[in-house]
Motif scaffolding. Structure first.
Motif, PDB file in Angstrom:
ATOM      1  N   TRP A 422       0.775  -1.231   0.000  1.00 42.58           N
ATOM      2  CA  TRP A 422       0.000   0.000   0.000  1.00 42.58           C
ATOM      3  C   TRP A 422       0.817   1.298   0.000  1.00 42.58           C
ATOM      4  CZ3 TRP A 422      -5.013  -0.410  -0.991  1.00 42.58           C
ATOM      5  CH2 TRP A 422      -5.616  -1.648  -0.787  1.00 42.58           C
ATOM      6  N   ILE A 423       2.060   1.261   0.417  1.00 46.00           N
ATOM      7  CA  ILE A 423       2.826   2.509   0.521  1.00 46.00           C
ATOM      8  C   ILE A 423       3.767   2.691  -0.672  1.00 46.00           C
ATOM      9  CG2 ILE A 423       4.477   3.805   1.929  1.00 46.00           C
ATOM     10  CD1 ILE A 423       3.235   2.528   4.393  1.00 46.00           C
ATOM     11  N   VAL A 424       4.696   1.743  -0.875  1.00 46.82           N
ATOM     12  CA  VAL A 424       5.587   1.871  -2.036  1.00 46.82           C
ATOM     13  C   VAL A 424       4.986   1.195  -3.270  1.00 46.82           C
ATOM     14  CG1 VAL A 424       7.625   2.006  -0.577  1.00 46.82           C
ATOM     15  CG2 VAL A 424       6.925  -0.217  -1.477  1.00 46.82           C
ATOM     16  N   GLY A 425       4.040   0.276  -3.042  1.00 45.88           N
ATOM     17  CA  GLY A 425       3.371  -0.396  -4.156  1.00 45.88           C
ATOM     18  C   GLY A 425       4.080  -1.669  -4.584  1.00 45.88           C
ATOM     19  N   PRO A 426       3.331  -2.666  -5.060  1.00 41.90           N
ATOM     20  CA  PRO A 426       3.917  -3.943  -5.491  1.00 41.90           C
ATOM     21  C   PRO A 426       4.932  -3.801  -6.618  1.00 41.90           C
ATOM     22  CG  PRO A 426       1.519  -4.137  -5.265  1.00 41.90           C
ATOM     23  CD  PRO A 426       1.854  -2.678  -5.146  1.00 41.90           C
ATOM     24  N   LYS A 427       4.831  -2.723  -7.405  1.00 37.23           N
ATOM     25  CA  LYS A 427       5.760  -2.568  -8.538  1.00 37.23           C
ATOM     26  C   LYS A 427       7.210  -2.526  -8.095  1.00 37.23           C
ATOM     27  CE  LYS A 427       2.672  -0.351 -11.900  1.00 37.23           C
ATOM     28  NZ  LYS A 427       2.437   0.845 -12.753  1.00 37.23           N
ATOM     29  N   ALA A 428       7.456  -2.013  -6.873  1.00 39.97           N
ATOM     30  CA  ALA A 428       8.825  -1.933  -6.361  1.00 39.97           C
ATOM     31  C   ALA A 428       9.453  -3.317  -6.267  1.00 39.97           C
ATOM     32  CB  ALA A 428       8.831  -1.257  -4.986  1.00 39.97           C
ATOM     33  N   VAL A 429       8.634  -4.321  -5.970  1.00 40.14           N
ATOM     34  CA  VAL A 429       9.110  -5.705  -5.899  1.00 40.14           C
ATOM     35  C   VAL A 429       9.050  -6.363  -7.269  1.00 40.14           C
ATOM     36  CG1 VAL A 429       8.538  -8.007  -5.017  1.00 40.14           C
ATOM     37  CG2 VAL A 429       8.555  -6.049  -3.463  1.00 40.14           C
ATOM     38  N   GLU A 430       7.992  -6.102  -8.016  1.00 46.95           N
ATOM     39  CA  GLU A 430       7.793  -6.751  -9.310  1.00 46.95           C
ATOM     40  C   GLU A 430       8.932  -6.466 -10.279  1.00 46.95           C
ATOM     41  OE1 GLU A 430       4.008  -5.295 -10.495  1.00 46.95           O
ATOM     42  OE2 GLU A 430       2.921  -6.334  -8.896  1.00 46.95           O
ATOM     43  N   GLU A 431       9.457  -5.246 -10.267  1.00 43.82           N
ATOM     44  CA  GLU A 431      10.560  -4.894 -11.162  1.00 43.82           C
ATOM     45  C   GLU A 431      11.791  -5.746 -10.881  1.00 43.82           C
ATOM     46  OE1 GLU A 431      11.075  -0.750 -10.527  1.00 43.82           O
ATOM     47  OE2 GLU A 431       9.255  -0.164 -11.612  1.00 43.82           O
ATOM     48  N   GLU A 432      12.062  -5.984  -9.600  1.00 41.75           N
ATOM     49  CA  GLU A 432      13.215  -6.810  -9.229  1.00 41.75           C
ATOM     50  C   GLU A 432      12.983  -8.267  -9.593  1.00 41.75           C
ATOM     51  OE1 GLU A 432      16.994  -7.662  -7.884  1.00 41.75           O
ATOM     52  OE2 GLU A 432      16.073  -5.682  -8.106  1.00 41.75           O
ATOM     53  N   VAL A 433      11.758  -8.747  -9.395  1.00 39.86           N
ATOM     54  CA  VAL A 433      11.433 -10.138  -9.694  1.00 39.86           C
ATOM     55  C   VAL A 433      11.592 -10.418 -11.178  1.00 39.86           C
ATOM     56  CG1 VAL A 433       9.589 -11.874  -9.697  1.00 39.86           C
ATOM     57  CG2 VAL A 433       9.876 -10.362  -7.723  1.00 39.86           C
ATOM     58  N   ARG A 434      11.207  -9.461 -12.029  1.00 44.82           N
ATOM     59  CA  ARG A 434      11.256  -9.673 -13.479  1.00 44.82           C
ATOM     60  C   ARG A 434      12.685  -9.777 -14.010  1.00 44.82           C
ATOM     61  NH1 ARG A 434       6.987  -5.718 -13.802  1.00 44.82           N
ATOM     62  NH2 ARG A 434       4.980  -6.768 -14.146  1.00 44.82           N
ATOM     63  N   LEU A 435      13.678  -9.343 -13.236  1.00 47.76           N
ATOM     64  CA  LEU A 435      15.063  -9.432 -13.701  1.00 47.76           C
ATOM     65  C   LEU A 435      15.469 -10.877 -13.954  1.00 47.76           C
ATOM     66  CD1 LEU A 435      16.867  -6.820 -11.406  1.00 47.76           C
ATOM     67  CD2 LEU A 435      16.164  -6.553 -13.785  1.00 47.76           C
ATOM     68  N   GLY A 436      14.921 -11.792 -13.151  1.00 43.13           N
ATOM     69  CA  GLY A 436      15.255 -13.198 -13.336  1.00 43.13           C
ATOM     70  C   GLY A 436      14.107 -14.005 -13.900  1.00 43.13           C
ATOM     71  N   ASP A 437      12.960 -13.364 -14.120  1.00 40.66           N
ATOM     72  CA  ASP A 437      11.795 -14.092 -14.619  1.00 40.66           C
ATOM     73  C   ASP A 437      10.927 -13.155 -15.454  1.00 40.66           C
ATOM     74  OD1 ASP A 437       9.726 -15.783 -15.122  1.00 40.66           O
ATOM     75  OD2 ASP A 437       8.937 -15.808 -13.082  1.00 40.66           O
ATOM     76  N   ASN A 438      11.134 -13.150 -16.747  1.00 42.53           N
ATOM     77  CA  ASN A 438      10.372 -12.265 -17.620  1.00 42.53           C
ATOM     78  C   ASN A 438       8.926 -12.712 -17.771  1.00 42.53           C
ATOM     79  OD1 ASN A 438      12.563 -10.554 -18.192  1.00 42.53           O
ATOM     80  ND2 ASN A 438      13.359 -12.004 -19.693  1.00 42.53           N
ATOM     81  N   GLN A 439       8.585 -13.888 -17.198  1.00 47.34           N
ATOM     82  CA  GLN A 439       7.222 -14.407 -17.280  1.00 47.34           C
ATOM     83  C   GLN A 439       6.347 -13.929 -16.122  1.00 47.34           C
ATOM     84  OE1 GLN A 439       6.517 -16.113 -20.105  1.00 47.34           O
ATOM     85  NE2 GLN A 439       8.659 -15.676 -20.585  1.00 47.34           N
TER      86      GLN A 439
END
Length: 475
Positions: A422-439
């Protein structure tokens, strides 16, 4: 300028997974899971545990791995970079938890070493432990304060030696051997456990659908399963963030999170199969519901009842518990070591890792000695708030456990899920996750966002409430 060359990196994905699974597989699996499952009706507990592992455990673990890898730093710095002051507070809670957990976890590890030695002596004829009941044996251990301190210090020293070798040559190398060995030892104990007369009742208790207790006390079962899932997966202890900080950017965080959760859950269920059928075979449902005494009293009676083969299986069982305790303790200590090492690096100094590890080991040993001398409340030591008669003040172990598992960990996980959701938003984590998983798109991304924004905060709020009820006797 920050000094980064002191930081190592996992040598292989298998090594990381063994270390991460090892951090999760500990007394919470071998000891906590079977007796909590027994006390919570067996099968319903298992169903709720699995659901919570997917809906709450997975999003929190994935977030912690991503937060650690993104910053490449200790748990405090990682959370500060993510969420400023609130993130820093979450980081400090995640540092407090392992420090307090180590104060009693190492004592329990020392008890397991002592039991393993006891069975070795029984096997070679140097003692007649089988002449005493499990309760008498454990009572004698609790009141022998010098020996309890000695075994605790020896246990801590073994962990310090492993951690001094660093991430790749110390922690990873030990876990790559220790975890497969633990699994083999567990399977051997299972074979003996399920072939005992009457063991089938324990298996029925675990796996036969029986929802009577669930109807009577749904919140109680939910709280027990949630607390066990949370502690078993080593969430909000700083471990996953710390281990994540040593991951390369090419690693698939989604896959690794799922593998850790699945592996940990399999070991927890196998531990139940190793323990509960044996407990039923010896003493029926009452033995299975013996609570924490299950590990140190009931099971020692089980091995004694096996006759000549008993010490052999006692050595195997307590050996695998010691291995599980070491892998978790190593991870907890590494959280503290990384905080001190990264703090020195940020200030422009080159960290002396071996010196930091020894310093942390000494501090942990001093605090753990207090818990060891207390002997689970058997030796008359003063304990904070003991006069209130609450569950958290029966012993120094209970007091330390209350602050860490009862408050700091569930509160930290709750705040982290609110911070990310709710504060920084899930995108802050999602961007890091996509570095190793483009799916990491579509339904998977939507599932994660929904869980971290809605399910995890609600789930952690229930778990926090359940922990407060349990420790402070609010019900």
């Amino acid at each position: 300028m920050e000094q980064k060359h002191h930081r190592g990196e996992w040598g292989s994905n298998f090594g990381f997974l063994m270390a991460a699974v090892g951090s999760a597989v500990g007394l919470g699996n071998i000891w906590g899971f079977p007796y909590k499952m027994g006390a919570s009706g067996g099968f319903p507990f298992l169903v709720i545990y699995l659901a919570l592992a997917v809906l709450v455990g997975f999003p929190i673990m994935l977030s912690e791995l991503a937060i650690g890898r993104k910053a490449g730093r200790s748990v405090i710095i990682s959370y500060q970079q993510l969420g400023g002051k609130l993130g820093g507070f979450v980081g400090w809670l995640a540092l407090l938890s392992p420090f307090l957990i180590l104060s009693f976890y190492t004592v329990l590890g020392g008890y397991c070493v002592e039991y393993m030695v006891l069975n070795v002596k029984e096997l070679i004829g140097l003692s007649q432990a089988s002449a005493s009941s499990g309760a008498d044996t454990f009572g004698a251990m609790l009141t022998n304060q010098p020996l309890a301190v000695l075994y605790t210090v020896l246990f801590i020293a073994a962990c310090v030696l492993i951690i001094r070798g660093g991430i790749k040559d110390g922690i990873e190398k030990f876990n790559k051997v220790g975890m497969p060995a633990l699994f083999v030892m567990l399977l051997i104990v299972i074979v003996r456990s399920v072939t005992l007369p009457g063991a089938i009742e324990g298996l029925k208790f675990m796996f036969a659908p029986n929802f009577s207790l669930l109807k009577e006390d749904f919140l109680g079962v939910l709280s027990a399963a949630g607390g066990q899932m949370f502690f078993s997966l080593s969430l909000a202890m700083g471990i996953t963030v710390t281990y994540g900080s040593y991951l390369s950017k090419q690693e698939n965080l989604v896959k690794n999170s799922l593998l850790i959760i699945v592996s940990d859950t399999i070991v927890a269920i196998l531990a139940g199969v190793a323990v509960l059928p044996a407990a039923f075979a010896l003493g029926g449902a009452d033995a299975a519901l013996a609570g924490p005494k299950l590990l140190f009293i009931t099971l020692q009676d089980v091995f004694t009842a096996m006759g000549a083969a008993g010490p052999i299986f006692g050595i195997l069982f307590y050996g695998l518990v010691v291995l599980a305790a070491i892998t978790s303790t190593v991870a907890l200590v590494e959280v503290l070591v990384t905080v001190l090492a990264d703090d020195a690096a940020v200030k422009g100094r080159t960290p002396n890792r071996p010196k930091i590890v020894v310093l942390v080991g000494i501090v942990v040993a001093l605090l753990a000695s207090l818990v060891a001398v207390d002997g689970l409340g058997s030796n008359g030591l003063w304990i904070p708030f003991q006069s209130t008669g609450r569950n958290f003040s029966a012993s120094w172990l209970d007091f330390m456990d209350c602050i860490s598992e009862g408050i700091a960990m569930p509160l930290g996980a709750l705040l982290m899920s609110v911070l990310v959701g709710w504060i920084v938003g899930p995108k802050a984590v999602e961007e890091e996750v996509r570095l190793g998983d483009n799916q990491f798109v579509g339904k998977l991304r939507t599932f994660y966002a929904f869980c971290i924004c809605v399910v995890a905060p609600l789930g952690m709020a229930f778990i926090l409430y359940g922990q407060l009820v349990q420790f402070f006797s609010l019900a």
